[in-house]
Every structure is written in structure tokens, then in C-alpha cells.
Design an enzyme around this catalytic site. Structure first.
Site, short mmCIF file in Angstrom:
data_model
loop_
_atom_site.label_atom_id
_atom_site.label_comp_id
_atom_site.label_asym_id
_atom_site.label_seq_id
_atom_site.Cartn_x
_atom_site.Cartn_y
_atom_site.Cartn_z
N HIS A 177 57.86 -10.37 1.33
CA HIS A 177 57.33 -11.64 0.81
C HIS A 177 56.10 -11.24 -0.01
O HIS A 177 55.04 -10.97 0.54
CB HIS A 177 56.99 -12.55 2.00
CG HIS A 177 56.22 -13.78 1.66
ND1 HIS A 177 56.70 -15.05 1.90
CD2 HIS A 177 54.99 -13.95 1.11
CE1 HIS A 177 55.80 -15.95 1.51
NE2 HIS A 177 54.75 -15.30 1.03
N HIS A 230 62.56 -14.09 -2.58
CA HIS A 230 62.21 -15.23 -3.45
C HIS A 230 61.30 -14.91 -4.65
O HIS A 230 60.22 -15.45 -4.78
CB HIS A 230 61.60 -16.38 -2.64
CG HIS A 230 60.60 -15.98 -1.59
ND1 HIS A 230 59.53 -15.17 -1.83
CD2 HIS A 230 60.53 -16.32 -0.28
CE1 HIS A 230 58.85 -15.02 -0.71
NE2 HIS A 230 59.43 -15.70 0.25
N ASN A 276 56.46 -22.00 -0.71
CA ASN A 276 55.78 -20.74 -0.94
C ASN A 276 56.80 -19.62 -1.12
O ASN A 276 57.57 -19.36 -0.20
CB ASN A 276 54.87 -20.43 0.26
CG ASN A 276 53.97 -19.25 -0.02
OD1 ASN A 276 53.73 -18.87 -1.16
ND2 ASN A 276 53.46 -18.64 1.03
N ASP A 303 66.18 -19.32 1.42
CA ASP A 303 64.87 -19.58 2.04
C ASP A 303 64.87 -20.95 2.72
O ASP A 303 63.88 -21.69 2.67
CB ASP A 303 63.72 -19.46 1.02
CG ASP A 303 62.36 -19.35 1.72
OD1 ASP A 303 62.31 -19.26 2.96
OD2 ASP A 303 61.33 -19.36 1.01
N HIS A 307 61.33 -28.19 8.38
CA HIS A 307 60.07 -28.53 9.03
C HIS A 307 60.18 -29.91 9.66
O HIS A 307 60.73 -30.84 9.05
CB HIS A 307 58.91 -28.54 8.02
CG HIS A 307 58.49 -27.17 7.59
ND1 HIS A 307 57.90 -26.26 8.45
CD2 HIS A 307 58.56 -26.55 6.39
CE1 HIS A 307 57.64 -25.14 7.80
NE2 HIS A 307 58.03 -25.28 6.54
ZN LIG Z 1 58.72 -16.05 2.12
#
Ligand SMILES: [Zn+2]
Length: 430
Positions: A177, A230, A276, A303, A307
Site C-alpha cells: 500500500h 491500488h 484511500n 479493494d 464499513h
Molecule cells: Zn490499501
């Protein structure tokens, strides 16, 4: 076990052919005799691809079963056409031991909707300081090959170097990441005109690009294997392209949301668009699409980041970053890549099944649709259009950024080793 005769499916978008699924494998491609008890599936007009493989899924279990469980997340996966997902390690407890990765792996087997391959944490507790038990996780029943502190960057160059060295022993890969922490302190959205206008702290593209450049150099130095999670900026595409040109063993992923949505979505401060790395600019989107088409970016990964509403439906600054992705990924790829002519169905199979399976070192997924191969398949209606409704998705959470959007292409059925795991959008057995 039920046998299926799938009639007239267009394999990888080609000419129609029949597929016989028996005893977990593709018994035959083409016509021939079938038994009386075979279930016939009319696939006229449907495209058959190998079951999709996600290299980047957050299933939230253990620890945040109010947001998602292995059961609900993998139901969403099956309905999205996936037969395998890699479950990210940022759970509670963190998947940094053989015990936790085996727990997640076992939960996946019990749920039965798709294969779950746990990702192991790179560092203990995602703390970024001490290497986790990478070898023990690799040797465990979960046979971990992908390691990531995703959610956080392995920012210490020495720790990253040691991790890259360590995984060579079992052909593992570090999935980074890429986010330089000092350059992104307090960051809320892409740093640019819109962040300035909205008064939100910016997340500059260079914070991603600098880490990717450093890690490509470390990977060369160590002779190891790196995967970039990502990737979100045009500059990152240039860095990866240059590294690949000189022979670095680097692969890269892009998310569906980074292929479709820009930072202008932040206007209005709706936290469903907070993610993010952040949504970037139209110029970044063009570069990402071109890179996915020409192979600089290897794969699409969702990804998928569910939530609970109390973490997402709050003011922008305090909202958790992340978006649902499993049930919309294929449609967004059709919208952004297939309809504009950037990828054909063979290309979709490459970036959503074959290449992610290869990066994760999976043997039973991402295989050709030919006789004797495992019957992991998805049937797609390419002409159908549907309107996304977060409440109707299988995920426990509803935070889809595509709410109310009409998207092309629908998953009609998914088969995992010859067993139907999703049928016309309804998960089998539920
Ligand atoms: Zn990430």
C-alpha cells in the site's frame, strides 16, 4: 453432485459452444451425449469467463463482523462472479500469525461461496517495525503467498527490504500500500484544485509515486517480487512502466473506482466517496485505463472495503475510507474498458482472473476454459443493464460509491468447481 450442461456460451466472447460440468471439472467443451440427470442451462448470448479472482478484498472477520463477515463478503464475491478472493490482513486480531490466517481460511471453506486465500501481514500488528511470522504463515494450511500491511504502508526501507528478502524462500510477494506517511499526514482527499477549494488536506500523488519508485529499486536490489496495490496516479504508471522496462519483477493493480470516479465527487462532502488512495483526476483515469489496456497495470482488484454505517455516515473528516466493490467490479470494468474498446473479453479474463491467480500463485483458478480444468466459471449477460442499490447487495454494509448508477453487464451464474454458487444474482442455498 449436480452436473450442468451449459448450452451455447460464448467462451471468452468467442463462438457459442456447450460446456459440460461434471464432478468439479469441465468434462467437455462441445457437443456430445449427456446423462438424464444433467441440469441444462440456456446460455444463449451469455459470455463465459474463468471465475474471477480478487487479489484485494477486506472481509473484516475476525473483529468487525458488524461491517462484513467471511460468509457475507464471499456471498457478494460469488454474486460478482468471483471464485477466489484474497482476504486482507488488517482484521482484529491482525492476520500476522499462522493461527489467524488458518482461522480465516477455515471460515472461507465453511461458508463455501468462493475460495478464500488469506493475505498475511508483513509486520506484527501492522506496526511497521518487526516482521510477522511470514514463514509460518506460508507453511500453514492457508499456504499464504501474498503479504501486505494494506491500510498502512511498509514505509521503513529496511523493513521492506527484509520482507522482500524473506518471501523469496517460498516464492511469496509483498503487496505494498504505497503511501509515504509523512507526506500524507491528515490527508483527506487528492491534493489538487478541488482539495484547495474545499479546504480539505491533500494527499499528493508524489506520496504514492515515491514509495513505488523506492520499492521497485529495492526489489531489483534484492531480486524479489513486488506487487503494487491500488495504483492511482498517472505518475505511478510511469514509474511502473520504467521499472518493467528494465526487468523489475513488479506487478500492479487498479481498482474499479479509480477507473471511473474523479475527485470531483468530493464536492458535497459525501463520505461514500472517501477512499484511500483517494479518487484522482480525469487525467489520472485516462492514464490508468491506458495502462490496464497495454499491460503496464496487470490486474483489476476491488479493494472491497465494507464499513458499518456509524463509521461511514458521519462527517467527511471522521469517516473511514473505503468502498464496496465485489458486486460492481465486473460492470465497472465493462463500462470503463470493454465498451470503449480498450479491452475485449479475453482481456477481461486476463486482468480479472488469469493474472491475479498467477500473482497469488493459485493453481486451481484463472485457468483456460478447456476439458479437464477445474469448473470455475462465470456466465455474464453483456447486454443487461442494472441500477446499483447498496441495500440490495449481499454485503452487510451499503457503502457503494455507485449507488443509483446504471451499469452494463450482469453476472447470471457463478460455478465453483462445478457447484453453482450464485444464480441470476441470488446466492445458491440462501
Ligand atoms: Zn490499501
Amino acid at each position: 453432485m449436480t452436473s450442468y450442461l451449459i448450452k451455447s456460451a460464448r467462451i471468452l466472447g468467442g463462438e457459442p459452444a456447450d460446456l459440460l460440468l461434471e464432478d468439479g471439472v469441465i468434462a467437455r467443451v462441445g457437443s456430445g451425449p449427456v446423462g438424464d440427470d444433467v441440469v441444462v442451462v440456456d446460455a444463449d448470448g451469455l459470455v463465459a469467463l474463468p471465475g474471477l479472482v480478487d487479489l484485494h478484498t477486506h472481509l473484516r472477520e475476525p473483529g468487525r463482523e458488524d461491517a462484513e463477515t467471511v460468509d457475507t463478503g464471499t456471498q457478494a464475491a460469488a454474486m460478482g462472479g468471483f471464485t477466489a478472493v484474497h482476504a486482507m490482513a488488517n482484521t482484529d486480531p491482525v492476520a500476522d500469525t499462522a493461527g489467524v490466517v488458518e482461522q480465516v481460511w477455515r471460515l472461507g471453506r465453511e461458508a463455501g461461496h468462493c475460495d478464500v486465500f488469506p493475505v498475511g501481514a508483513v509486520t506484527v500488528g501492522l506496526g511497521g517495525e518487526r516482521l510477522a511470522e511470514l514463514g509460518a504463515m506460508a507453511d500453514s494450511a492457508a499456504r499464504v503467498r501474498v503479504f501486505s500491511d494494506d491500510g498502512r504502508c511498509v514505509s521503513d526501507a529496511v523493513v521492506m527490504r527484509r520482507a522482500l528478502e524473506y518471501v523469496k524462500a517460498f516464492d511469496g510477494v509483498i503487496a505494498q500500500h504505497a503511501q509515504e506517511p509523512r507526506l500524507t499526514q491528515g490527508a483527506q482527499m487528492h491534493e489538487g484544485e478541488i482539495s484547495a477549494r474545499l479546504g480539505l488536506t491533500g494527499w499528493p500523488a508524489v506520496a504514492e509515486e515515491a514509495i513505488i519508485a523506492r520499492d521497485c529499486l529495492l526489489t531489483d536490489h534484492v531480486g524479489s517480487r513486488l506487487h503494487v496495490c491500488h495504483l492511482s496516479t498517472a505518475g505511478s504508471v510511469e514509474v511502473v512502466a520504467a521499472a518493467k522496462k528494465r526487468g523489475t519483477a513488479v506487478t500492479a493493480e487498479v481498482t474499479p473506482h479509480h477507473l471511473l470516479l474523479t475527485d470531483e465527487r468530493a464536492v458535497g462532502y459525501d463520505p461514500v466517496f472517501k477512499v484511500n488512495p483517494p479518487l484522482r483526476t480525469a487525467a489520472d483515469i485516462s492514464a490508468l485505463r491506458a495502462a490496464l489496456a497495454d499491460g503496464v497495470i496487470d490486474i483489476v482488484a476491488t479493494d472491497h472495503a465494507p464499513h458499518a454505517s456509524q463509521d461511514k455516515e458521519t462527517e467527511w473528516d471522521n469517516a473511514s475510507p473505503g468502498m464496496l466493490g465485489l458486486q460492481t467490479a465486473l460492470s465497472v470494468v465493462i463500462e470503463t474498458m470493454v465498451l470503449p474498446g480498450l479491452l475485449d473479453w479475453r482481456g477481461v479474463a486476463r486482468v480479472m482472473s488469469e493474472a491475479p491467480a498467477r500473482i497469488g500463485r493459485l493453481t486451481g483458478h484463472g485457468r483456460p476454459i478447456t476439458a479437464a480444468e477445474p469448473a470455475n466459471l462465470v456466465l455474464i449477460d453483456p447486454e443487461a443493464r442494472w441500477t446499483v442499490d447498496g441495500a440490495a447487495l449481499a454485503s452487510l454494509s451499503t457503502n457503494t460509491p455507485f449507488q443509483g448508477m446504471e451499469l452494463p453487464g450482469r453476472v447470471v451464474a457463478t460455478y465453483l468447481r462445478g457447484r453453482c454458487t450464485a444464480d441470476a444474482g441470488v446466492p445458491a442455498g440462501h
